[in-house]
Design a protein around this motif. Structure first.
Motif, short mmCIF file in Angstrom:
data_model
loop_
_atom_site.label_atom_id
_atom_site.label_comp_id
_atom_site.label_asym_id
_atom_site.label_seq_id
_atom_site.Cartn_x
_atom_site.Cartn_y
_atom_site.Cartn_z
N UNK A 27 0.81 -1.20 0.00
CA UNK A 27 0.00 0.00 0.00
C UNK A 27 0.85 1.26 0.00
N UNK A 28 2.17 1.12 0.29
CA UNK A 28 2.98 2.32 0.39
C UNK A 28 3.18 2.97 -0.97
N UNK A 29 3.04 2.21 -2.04
CA UNK A 29 3.15 2.83 -3.36
C UNK A 29 2.25 2.08 -4.32
N UNK A 30 2.07 2.67 -5.48
CA UNK A 30 1.31 1.95 -6.49
C UNK A 30 -0.19 2.01 -6.31
N UNK A 31 -0.69 2.73 -5.30
CA UNK A 31 -2.14 2.86 -5.19
C UNK A 31 -2.64 3.77 -6.30
N UNK A 32 -3.78 3.46 -6.89
CA UNK A 32 -4.30 4.33 -7.95
C UNK A 32 -4.81 5.66 -7.38
N UNK A 33 -4.83 6.66 -8.26
CA UNK A 33 -5.33 7.97 -7.86
C UNK A 33 -6.85 8.06 -7.88
N UNK A 34 -7.50 7.03 -8.45
CA UNK A 34 -8.95 7.05 -8.54
C UNK A 34 -9.53 5.82 -7.90
N UNK A 35 -10.55 6.02 -7.09
CA UNK A 35 -11.29 4.89 -6.55
C UNK A 35 -12.76 5.05 -6.86
N UNK A 36 -13.46 3.93 -6.98
CA UNK A 36 -14.89 3.98 -7.32
C UNK A 36 -15.68 3.16 -6.32
N UNK A 37 -16.86 3.66 -5.97
CA UNK A 37 -17.79 2.86 -5.17
C UNK A 37 -19.11 2.76 -5.92
N UNK A 38 -19.82 1.68 -5.59
CA UNK A 38 -21.13 1.46 -6.19
C UNK A 38 -22.01 0.75 -5.17
N UNK A 39 -23.30 0.99 -5.26
CA UNK A 39 -24.23 0.30 -4.38
C UNK A 39 -24.18 -1.21 -4.57
#
Lengths: 318, 333
Positions: A27-39
């Motif tokens: 998790x210290x690197x490589x996490x994307x800049x965009x996250x998505x949630x959905x019901x």
């Protein structure tokens, strides 16, 4: 031959470097800049657009600091604690958080972190305990286009939490703050904060026990509770921290008290608002400063009573 | 019979005309007036609503000049350079453009072209020092309207930099109802390198939330110190010396909330004019308003702005009474 020798020397360390890299949490690197949630998402997913997560908390853990989390559709996305720079944006998909007796969004980030919340629907159900958005630490927080209702306190700005942040600036704009014990509360948590700034712009603040509260001596309960003391503000001042609330262009209607300010270093700047239909339009205690401007910008009518401002600044030369 | 002979002569050229028509790229005519993008689209598609494209750049090539591009759903639609009249409208779908190290939208259109950008989410990305260049950079257009958008994490959020490439050009940019925050410079209005003596640049900012930038809204009548302007190279991106280059630069700042910036309104150099009315300018940590080098900082009476709780603020050097104007107008009736 110093140059050629340097490279073989580095190569000797290569296995160790690889081991160090493997030991670092992914998790210290490589996490994307965009996250998505959905019901219909699942927190076991990577929170990508095609594999969205189910909760804001799940998405925050899988999105890089400085990243943006979006809602694909309307849903209930759960309470969330934020401890890094992040934006959650769900305009017109009403990213909902149901939070009975707890904080819907709890922002406890570092003194350099910035948080944006847009298009959220925060519902405390019955004023039983919770807070819509608690801010104890951050450089700046912007809350826009959101609805916050049914909480003991809608938005609670209280620098001095953990981690200690001494100066904080929060903006609440274009939002609908209603049916809370206290709509917006600007007050330091303890004496080690230095400056607490809240700006409320173009909001509809209606049907709360107290609309916009500024206290330089914190609150008598955590979270502030209009049932414990008047608008939750503390009378005795073990500490007294500068708390400034800019109240600009809001509709402040049908509250118990519209604007309340308490304590010697509490300053409410009130301009271009319509303050009507409240039991007390504006109220001032313990040398708090209630500031308005000339020529007059507010319309303050049809309240059962209202305190006059104790500071009126002429803007003509400006 | 000269008329009949002319027709006959035209007919002789008919085969050649057909060949010319066939040789023209199909994009030159017949493009639809509507293009659609979706997060699940594909630029190989026709950009129709049932077969949407993936990027703004892709949709732009498949939509006619004067057309409208609309977003079907939230998504990241990529950086785009606009060279014709077009509208991109994504209200309530939060069309994102991530622009690390580059410009998100560049408008470099003809001097008669008009561009509308509505409901965009322009993100320079990251934390700490900003690396995104410019959110919307306007180099050439008759008019550009940016509304209902969020622009953040750029060296410059919106840059009116009208140059027009060796043409005497004027341009008008409007930014309205938008949230402009966490940039080096929120909005920067200055002429570009090719701005002729007859050109001028006009930017109107109406009803925006401009907060938490190093400099909120900057007006300079000379060239920026760097491309793009940033606050690390010069104060609010404006060079200290005008260097003999001065063009009329007018910024109208009406009804905005300008909070928590280091400097809220900044105006510098002799032909720069900032008109400031009906704003709330509060809690800026260095200057609420700042005026340098013979620039004009204009407000109006009766007072319309509320300028409070700033560390400091410069007084306006031009205060125009609006009461007399009303009286004069009434007399004229």
């Amino acid at each position: 031959m110093p140059a050629p020798r340097r490279h073989p020397g580095l190569l000797k360390f290569a296995p160790a470097l690889v081991l160090i890299a493997l030991a670092l949490p992914s998790s210290a690197f490589g996490l994307p800049n965009r996250g998505w949630v959905s019901g219909t998402g699942d927190d076991a997913n990577p929170c990508s657009r095609s594999k969205p997560c189910k909760t804001f908390a799940g998405a925050v853990s899988k999105t890089a600091a400085g990243g943006v989390i979006r809602c694909l559709d309307p849903g209930g996305y759960g309470t969330v604690r934020i401890s890094k720079s992040i934006a959650i944006k769900c305009s017109d998909r009403e990213g909902g958080i149901l939070a009975a007796g707890t904080a819907a969004v709890n922002i406890s980030a570092a003194a350099t972190d910035k948080v944006t919340l847009r298009g959220l629907d925060l519902n405390g159900t019955a004023q039983t305990g919770g807070v819509g958005v608690t801010v104890t630490g951050a450089a700046s927080v912007h809350i826009v286009d959101s609805e916050i209702s049914g909480f003991k306190t809608g938005v609670w700005v209280s620098p001095g939490g953990s981690p200690t942040v001494t100066s904080m600036r929060v903006v609440v704009a274009n939002s609908h703050i209603h049916d809370n014990g206290i709509g917006l509360y600007n007050g330091p948590l303890a004496g080690y904060g230095e400056y607490s700034s809240l700006t409320a712009r173009n909001n509809l603040i209606a049907d709360n026990g107290c609309g916009v509260v500024t206290s330089s001596a914190g609150s008598s309960a955590l979270p502030p509770d209009a049932n414990v003391s008047e608008c939750g503000a503390q009378a005795s001042q073990f500490f007294n921290v500068t708390a400034v609330t800019g109240i600009f262009g809001n509709g402040i209607y049908d509250n118990g008290e519209g604007v309340f300010v308490r304590g010697t270093r509490a300053l409410a700047q009130v301009a271009y608002n319509r303050i009507t239909g409240n039991d007390l339009g504006m109220h001032r205690l313990d040398s708090g400063t209630l500031q308005t401007y000339t020529p007059a910008t507010n319309v303050i009518v049809n309240n059962a009573a209202t305190d006059p401002p104790n500071s009126v600044i002429a803007q003509t030369k400006r | 019979m000269p008329a009949r002979r002319r027709h006959a002569r035209l007919l002789r050229f008919a085969p050649a005309l057909v060949l010319i028509a066939l040789a023209l790229p199909s994009s030159a005519f017949g493009l639809p007036n509507r293009g659609w993008v979706s997060g699940t689209g594909d630029d190989a598609n026709s950009c129709s609503s049932t077969a949407p494209c993936k990027t703004f750049a892709g949709a732009l090539t498949k939509t006619a000049a004067g057309g409208v591009i609309t977003c079907l759903d939230p998504g990241g639609y990529g950086t785009v350079v606009i060279r014709k009249s077009i509208a991109i409208k994504c209200s309530d779908t939060e069309a994102g453009i991530g622009a690390a190290g580059t410009n998100a939208v560049t408008v470099n259109a003809g001097v008669t072209d008009k561009v509308t950008l509505k409901g965009l989410d322009l993100n320079g990305t990251g934390v700490g020092p900003r690396t995104g260049l410019v959110g919307v950079r306007v180099l050439s257009a008759a008019s550009v309207h940016i509304t209902d958008s969020e622009i953040y994490r750029f060296k410059t959020g919106v840059q009116a930099n009208l140059s027009g490439g060796n043409r005497d050009v004027s341009g008008r940019v409007v930014v309205a109802n938008s949230h402009i925050h966490d940039n080096d410079i929120g909005i920067y209005n200055s002429p570009g390198f090719y701005m002729g003596f007859d050109g001028f640049t006009s930017l109107t900012a109406r009803n925006n939330l401009i907060a938490d930038n190093d400099c909120g809204i900057v007006t300079s009548s000379t060239l920026p110190s760097t491309t793009p302007p940033d606050t690390s190279s010069a104060m609010c991106g404006v060079p200290f010396e005008a260097g003999g280059f001065n063009r009329t630069t007018v910024t109208s700042i009406f009804g905005n909330g300008i909070y928590d910036n280091e400097q809220g309104v900044f105006v510098e150099h002799p032909d720069a004019l900032a008109l400031v009315a009906y704003n709330r300018i509060a809690s800026n940590s260095v200057f609420g308003m700042r005026r340098l080098d013979s620039a004009t900082l204009q407000t109006f009476t009766p007072a319309t702005n509320v300028i409070v709780n700033n560390a400091a603020t410069d007084p306006p050097n031009s205060v125009v009474a609006q009461t007399k104007r009303q009286a004069k107008r009434n007399r004229g009736r």
